[in-house]
Write an enzyme that holds these catalytic residues in place. Structure first.
Site, short mmCIF file in Angstrom:
data_model
loop_
_atom_site.label_atom_id
_atom_site.label_comp_id
_atom_site.label_asym_id
_atom_site.label_seq_id
_atom_site.Cartn_x
_atom_site.Cartn_y
_atom_site.Cartn_z
CG PHE A 135 -1.96 1.03 1.19
CD1 PHE A 135 -3.09 0.86 0.43
CD2 PHE A 135 -1.81 2.21 1.90
CE1 PHE A 135 -4.07 1.84 0.38
CE2 PHE A 135 -2.77 3.20 1.85
CZ PHE A 135 -3.91 3.01 1.09
CG ASP A 209 -0.80 -1.16 7.50
OD1 ASP A 209 -1.95 -1.52 7.82
OD2 ASP A 209 -0.58 -0.13 6.84
CE1 TYR A 234 -10.34 3.05 5.16
CE2 TYR A 234 -9.65 4.57 6.88
CZ TYR A 234 -9.41 3.94 5.68
OH TYR A 234 -8.25 4.18 5.00
CE LYS A 235 -8.50 0.05 4.12
NZ LYS A 235 -7.03 0.09 3.94
NE ARG A 383 -9.33 -4.29 -3.53
CZ ARG A 383 -8.99 -3.32 -2.69
NH1 ARG A 383 -7.94 -3.46 -1.91
NH2 ARG A 383 -9.71 -2.22 -2.62
C1 LIG Z 1 -6.33 1.37 3.71
C2 LIG Z 1 -4.89 1.30 4.12
C3 LIG Z 1 -4.28 2.37 4.75
C4 LIG Z 1 -5.03 3.67 4.93
O1 LIG Z 1 -4.39 4.57 5.71
P1 LIG Z 1 -5.10 5.92 6.20
O2 LIG Z 1 -3.97 6.78 6.53
O3 LIG Z 1 -5.92 5.55 7.40
O4 LIG Z 1 -5.94 6.43 5.08
C5 LIG Z 1 -2.98 2.21 5.20
N1 LIG Z 1 -2.31 1.05 5.01
C6 LIG Z 1 -2.87 0.01 4.38
C7 LIG Z 1 -2.12 -1.26 4.20
C8 LIG Z 1 -4.17 0.11 3.90
O5 LIG Z 1 -4.73 -0.90 3.25
#
Ligand SMILES: *Cc1c(COP(=O)(O)O)cnc(C)c1O
Length: 422
Positions: A135, A209, A234-235, A383
């Site tokens: 990411f 993460d 939020y996921k 996905r």
């Molecule tokens: C969705 C996601 C994020 C999002 O980070 P925000 O700063 O909260 O927007 C970070 N790392 C990963 C691996 C993700 O999938």
């Protein structure tokens, strides 16, 4: 491929319904979430998880009783200031953490920054190891930590995969290894306990993460002896759009060290307004400024659900659902150029199931039109983010039925599906 092929592979809608009807430790949890519009099947828990049923009422209460009525007094008369810690305590179970290990605040990217800087400080080393193709924010934040201190000699060592980790660690100069537990494209899962041990063997810390694993599968942070972790609210955790993220710090790292951003809410005595900073005890020092009270109201609805969830049962349910999805797709869609992009073995994946298909973008839009909400990622990933507390096996059957229909009649090729979406 048709229904006869699926039946030949042993799959029928009745078999899916029987799996849903079998009693289990997660019975009743689906009813703690609000139902979506009839006919729509959501597979986007990897993007925005479903809404806890009482989230609207809780937000309304904060607006009416807190903001309109109590106003400034609410800081004293409600739990607004305690929420980052109390929400963290309720999320701890599903993360396999202790109740004092977790704080809910800021965004994943910001928390990643805070903990990367903290790891450099704790170890006195200057090298950060990240995976090249994860990411993007994970890489950006690490690059930014190095770029902001050109005098400090901070190095970001990017590796192509976790297989390259032993070589990257060999020099004994690595402060922290920052890894995604579950890959945001393929859904492939890294060996969190094993890679944590490997980092420790070289004097490095492990920062995980968990954005695509927290709330989807078992994580087991303390059992794995993980040092640091961050992840999205939020996921799969279902805290709502823009929900605050979480961070975890193992208690052995919570001595006297300063946080990277020393803010007033992370001070030992916030309302003493002392000119000098003193870190709050424990994980509280990683709080920077005022909590996002409205967002925390929604997050609280989710955290109360998570406090009741047995992580092993969550994991087993994720396995049952995603194994079923993989089997149905292979039985019904194999002849159309659809391939499984996620590892087949459940032990090697978590979060969503990803498919590879040359027309992933238009197909995802055609699926949304057909009431199957999925997401695409460039260049060719589709996905399916199932939610173990909410998704049913029959939902998977119905979704694959619609997917098969679109592939069979070629409707997804309609030019109206050729635009870009998020
Ligand atoms: C969705 C996601 C994020 C999002 O980070 P925000 O700063 O909260 O927007 C970070 N790392 C990963 C691996 C993700 O999938």
């Amino acid at each position: 491929m048709n229904a006869a092929v699926a039946a030949a592979a042993g799959w029928t809608r009745e078999r899916c319904a029987a799996l849903d009807a079998a009693p289990g430790p997660l019975d009743g949890f689906a009813s703690r979430f609000a139902a979506g519009p009839p006919g729509t099947l959501y597979f986007d828990a990897n993007s925005i998880g479903p809404m806890p049923a009482d989230a609207p009422a809780r937000m309304q209460r904060v607006l009416d009783e807190g903001w309109r009525t109590q106003r400034r007094r609410a800081w004293n008369e409600t739990d607004w200031l305690a929420q980052p810690r109390s929400l963290g305590a309720r999320l701890a179970r599903v993360l396999g953490a202790g109740p004092e290990d977790v704080l809910v605040c800021d965004t994943t990217s910001v928390n990643q920054y805070k903990l990367l800087r903290f790891a450099l400080q704790l170890t006195g080393r200057r090298t950060i190891v990240v995976e090249r193709d994860v990411f993007p924010s994970n890489g950006y934040v690490a690059q930014g930590v190095a770029a902001a201190r050109p005098d400090a000699g901070i190095v970001v060592r990017a590796i192509d995969s976790a297989d390259a980790l032993p070589a990257a660690l060999a020099g004994g100069d690595v402060a922290v290894v920052a890894l995604s537990h579950v890959d945001y494209r393929s859904g492939a899962k890294l060996d969190l306990p094993g890679l944590t041990r490997l980092a420790h063997a070289h004097g490095a810390l492990a920062l995980w993460d968990l954005s695509h694993s927290a709330g989807a599968i078992e994580v087991g942070l303390r059992a794995a002896d993980a040092d640091l972790a961050v992840g999205c609210g939020y996921k799969y955790l279902c805290g709502g759009p823009g929900a605050p993220a979480f961070l975890y710090v193992h208690p052995r790292h919570r001595g006297d060290a300063w946080p990277a951003i020393a803010g007033w809410m992370g001070h030992a005595d916030t309302f003493a307004f002392e000119p000098g900073y003193r870190p709050a005890a424990g994980v509280g020092r990683f709080l920077v400024g005022t909590p996002a009270v409205l967002a925390n109201a929604a997050m609280g609805a989710a955290a109360d659900v998570w406090a009741d969830v047995d992580p092993a049962a969550l994991h087993a349910r994720h396995r049952s659902l995603t194994d079923t999805l993989v089997a149905l797709i292979e039985a019904r869609c194999a002849g159309f150029g659809v391939e499984l992009a996620s590892p087949r073995e459940h032990a090697a994946r978590g979060g969503h199931v990803a498919l590879r298909f040359a027309g992933a973008q238009p197909l995802s839009q055609a699926l949304v039109d057909a009431g199957v909400v999925v997401s695409a990622r460039k260049p060719d990933a589709l996905r399916f983010g199932v939610h173990p507390l909410v998704t049913r096996h029959v939902d998977l059957w119905d979704a694959v039925e619609r997917l098969h229909g679109l592939l069979a009649d070629g409707r997804w090729r309609d030019p109206k599906y050729s635009g870009e979406t998020v």
